[in-house]
Design a protein around this motif. Structure first.
Motif, mmCIF file in Angstrom:
data_model
loop_
_atom_site.group_PDB
_atom_site.id
_atom_site.type_symbol
_atom_site.label_atom_id
_atom_site.label_comp_id
_atom_site.label_asym_id
_atom_site.label_seq_id
_atom_site.Cartn_x
_atom_site.Cartn_y
_atom_site.Cartn_z
ATOM 1 N N GLU A 54 -36.598 0.832 11.891
ATOM 2 C CA GLU A 54 -35.474 1.094 12.796
ATOM 3 C C GLU A 54 -34.656 -0.378 12.749
ATOM 4 O O GLU A 54 -35.016 -1.513 12.679
ATOM 5 C CB GLU A 54 -35.633 1.412 14.202
ATOM 6 C CG GLU A 54 -34.658 1.710 14.989
ATOM 7 C CD GLU A 54 -35.004 2.827 15.789
ATOM 8 O OE1 GLU A 54 -36.187 2.716 16.296
ATOM 9 O OE2 GLU A 54 -34.003 2.909 16.741
ATOM 10 N N ILE A 55 -33.253 -0.192 13.060
ATOM 11 C CA ILE A 55 -32.529 -1.442 13.407
ATOM 12 C C ILE A 55 -31.481 -0.799 14.455
ATOM 13 O O ILE A 55 -30.868 0.154 14.536
ATOM 14 C CB ILE A 55 -31.581 -1.728 12.006
ATOM 15 C CG1 ILE A 55 -30.681 -3.108 12.210
ATOM 16 C CG2 ILE A 55 -30.551 -0.495 11.461
ATOM 17 C CD1 ILE A 55 -30.328 -3.742 10.940
ATOM 18 N N VAL A 56 -31.386 -1.884 15.327
ATOM 19 C CA VAL A 56 -30.497 -1.944 16.713
ATOM 20 C C VAL A 56 -29.100 -2.376 16.101
ATOM 21 O O VAL A 56 -28.770 -3.500 15.602
ATOM 22 C CB VAL A 56 -30.662 -2.479 17.719
ATOM 23 C CG1 VAL A 56 -29.740 -2.258 18.942
ATOM 24 C CG2 VAL A 56 -32.207 -2.015 18.049
ATOM 25 N N ILE A 57 -27.978 -1.355 15.846
ATOM 26 C CA ILE A 57 -26.762 -1.960 15.241
ATOM 27 C C ILE A 57 -26.149 -3.015 16.020
ATOM 28 O O ILE A 57 -25.653 -3.954 15.404
ATOM 29 C CB ILE A 57 -25.847 -0.669 15.229
ATOM 30 C CG1 ILE A 57 -26.498 0.277 14.473
ATOM 31 C CG2 ILE A 57 -24.468 -0.904 14.542
ATOM 32 C CD1 ILE A 57 -26.864 0.191 12.794
ATOM 33 N N THR A 58 -26.222 -3.027 17.280
ATOM 34 C CA THR A 58 -25.375 -4.033 17.785
ATOM 35 C C THR A 58 -25.837 -5.418 17.843
ATOM 36 O O THR A 58 -25.049 -6.268 17.768
ATOM 37 C CB THR A 58 -25.218 -3.308 19.670
ATOM 38 O OG1 THR A 58 -24.262 -4.499 20.140
ATOM 39 C CG2 THR A 58 -26.615 -3.939 20.141
ATOM 40 N N ASP A 59 -27.103 -5.551 17.617
ATOM 41 C CA ASP A 59 -27.715 -6.933 17.543
ATOM 42 C C ASP A 59 -28.652 -7.192 16.362
ATOM 43 O O ASP A 59 -28.964 -8.482 16.120
ATOM 44 C CB ASP A 59 -28.469 -7.257 18.897
ATOM 45 C CG ASP A 59 -29.678 -6.384 19.224
ATOM 46 O OD1 ASP A 59 -30.205 -6.433 20.213
ATOM 47 O OD2 ASP A 59 -30.106 -5.662 18.168
#
Length: 120
Positions: A54-59
């Motif tokens: 998973e990747i958190v788009i904002t950071d």
């Protein structure tokens, strides 16, 4: 409703590489790509669903399951609203349908999946 379209699956020999793409669109009013975490899940025949990355788009914070750590890399292209899963050193046990998932504030959306088959 948010649309996620996966692509890039296929048949590859063990030790090979593939890159999956997840293009995200049709955000609800007020939402942007930055509001989401985008994850990759997979389901092998006869097995449950496994969250693999998973990747958190904002950071850009990322997560990897132990089963893929060191072999798979998740990345994002904010200009294209797209998340990629770069898969290297593929193994037969990586054979599965791969799905991407978008989540934000308790709302979850799924793509239709793309088949990855790794031959030995």
């Amino acid at each position: 409703e948010v649309s996620l379209v996966e692509s890039g699956g296929g048949l590859v020999q063990a030790g090979g590489s593939l890159t999956l793409s997840c293009a995200v669109s049709r955000f609800p009013l007020g939402d942007t790509f930055d509001d989401y975490g985008i994850g990759w899940f997979r389901q092998a025949p006869g097995k449950g669903t496994e969250r693999i990355s998973e990747i958190v788009i904002t950071d850009g914070v990322t997560y990897y399951a132990d089963s893929v750590k060191g072999r798979f890399t998740i990345s994002r292209d904010n200009a294209k609203n797209t998340v990629y899963l770069h898969m290297n050193n593929l193994k037969p046990e990586d054979t599965a349908v791969y799905y991407c998932n978008a989540d934000t504030f308790g709302r979850y959306y799924w793509g239709q999946g793309t088949q990855v088959t790794v031959s030995s």
